[in-house]
Design a protein around this motif. Structure first.
Motif, short mmCIF file in Angstrom:
data_model
loop_
_atom_site.label_atom_id
_atom_site.label_comp_id
_atom_site.label_asym_id
_atom_site.label_seq_id
_atom_site.Cartn_x
_atom_site.Cartn_y
_atom_site.Cartn_z
N ALA A 21 69.53 25.56 42.84
CA ALA A 21 70.69 26.61 42.33
C ALA A 21 71.60 26.70 43.62
CB ALA A 21 70.12 28.04 42.50
N PHE A 22 71.21 26.46 45.09
CA PHE A 22 72.21 26.74 46.21
C PHE A 22 72.77 25.42 46.27
CE2 PHE A 22 68.86 30.10 47.55
CZ PHE A 22 69.52 31.02 46.68
N THR A 23 72.37 24.33 46.20
CA THR A 23 72.98 23.12 46.00
C THR A 23 74.10 23.09 45.17
OG1 THR A 23 70.84 21.84 46.87
CG2 THR A 23 72.62 20.37 45.63
N PHE A 24 73.85 23.51 43.96
CA PHE A 24 74.80 23.74 43.03
C PHE A 24 76.17 24.51 43.49
CE2 PHE A 24 77.26 25.85 39.54
CZ PHE A 24 77.63 24.70 38.85
N PRO A 59 63.16 38.88 50.27
CA PRO A 59 62.52 37.68 49.48
C PRO A 59 63.18 36.14 50.09
CG PRO A 59 63.19 39.64 47.98
CD PRO A 59 63.67 39.99 49.32
N GLY A 60 62.46 35.42 50.03
CA GLY A 60 63.02 34.08 50.40
C GLY A 60 64.27 33.51 49.69
N ALA A 61 64.47 33.63 48.62
CA ALA A 61 65.48 33.21 47.94
C ALA A 61 66.84 34.21 48.37
CB ALA A 61 65.50 33.05 46.43
N GLU A 116 57.90 38.16 46.64
CA GLU A 116 57.80 36.82 45.76
C GLU A 116 59.27 36.21 46.47
OE1 GLU A 116 58.10 37.36 41.77
OE2 GLU A 116 56.28 38.74 41.69
N THR A 117 59.15 34.85 46.51
CA THR A 117 60.06 33.90 46.99
C THR A 117 61.43 34.01 46.23
OG1 THR A 117 58.64 32.42 47.78
CG2 THR A 117 60.82 31.72 47.62
N ASP A 118 61.28 34.40 44.77
CA ASP A 118 62.31 34.18 43.93
C ASP A 118 62.00 35.38 42.85
OD1 ASP A 118 64.89 33.55 43.03
OD2 ASP A 118 64.15 31.65 41.97
N ARG A 138 64.84 35.45 37.72
CA ARG A 138 64.80 35.00 38.97
C ARG A 138 66.07 35.46 39.79
NH1 ARG A 138 64.95 29.99 38.72
NH2 ARG A 138 65.08 29.51 36.17
N PHE A 139 65.79 35.66 41.01
CA PHE A 139 67.17 35.88 41.93
C PHE A 139 68.05 34.83 41.78
CE2 PHE A 139 69.29 35.65 45.74
CZ PHE A 139 69.70 36.92 46.07
#
Length: 243
Positions: A21-24, A59-61, A116-118, A138-139
């Protein structure tokens, strides 16, 4: 990083998790001529201060999204307003991180899922009594939804809408690529679908009861793509105005 962006391929791939997602997001911004830079993120000290105030780690994301894009309002802010870390707030068992600009509805992460991470994202409509309901699984998925929604509603080479016509659905399904759902199974009731061309996004939106067939909205990445779409889907396209 490849300079070629094909929304038909790259957008569905972005929905698989935070890294994709973040690469996009970075590739999308670069394609618009506004590449992401290190100073576009929220500094570590501000993230740590927000976590100290809240009493738990983000959260990580979410933390990564702020660290990479937290100051890129041009990408994520139009009709909706993501909170800066210092404004994140807890209420009714959720961590609120985004609102519609007139505060008609908000988006949050359930507090029992912040480890949770995401984690999933929930939404409340103040007009419907403020009940939090499932929105995105998901976030990171909600971030992509926010990116393309706000850039379709407001942006160069797009930000256009017209009333939906009977033949539109057939054209979209035949000539464009359907994007996997950006929403959880309980959100939007299947009334909003996204389609991608190589350099154009179209939202097929049937959620407005005030319009007989709904709306088509589009965002093109180039003037040529915008002209091509208007030629292939003629009608009275009007600019979508922010408010």
């Amino acid at each position: 990083m490849s300079e070629i962006l094909d929304l038909r391929v790259d957008l569905p791939s972005a929905l698989t998790g935070p890294s994709a997602a973040f690469t996009f997001v970075e590739r999308f911004a670069a394609h618009l001529g506004a590449p992401v830079r290190p100073e576009d993120g929220v500094p570590e000290a501000e993230l740590a201060a927000a976590e100290h105030r809240l009493g738990f780690a983000l959260p990580g994301a979410m933390r990564e999204w702020y660290a990479r894009f937290g100051r890129r309002w041009d990408l994520f802010h139009a009709l909706r307003y993501p909170y800066p870390p210092e404004d994140l707030e807890m209420e009714d068992g959720v961590l609120v991180w985004q609102t519609e600009k007139l505060f008609s509805y908000g988006f949050a992460i359930p507090l029992d899922r912040v480890h949770e991470t995401d984690p999933p994202v929930v939404m409340d409509s103040h007009e419907a009594g403020g009940e939090w309901t499932a929105y995105a699984d998901r976030f990171s998925l909600a971030c992509i939804e926010l990116l393309i929604t706000q850039n379709t509603l407001c942006g160069d080479n797009g930000g256009r809408r017209r009333e939906r016509l009977p033949g539109d659905a057939e054209y979209l399904e035949r000539h464009l690529t359907a994007v996997p759902s950006l929403y959880g199974p309980e959100a939007c009731d299947g009334l909003q679908r996204w389609f991608a061309g190589r350099d154009v996004l179209v939202c097929d939106d049937r959620s407005d009861d005030g319009v007989e067939l709904g709306w088509l909205e589009f965002r093109a990445l180039t003037p040529e793509a915008a002209d091509r779409l208007r030629a292939e889907l003629p009608g009275e396209w009007r600019e979508i105005m922010d408010y």
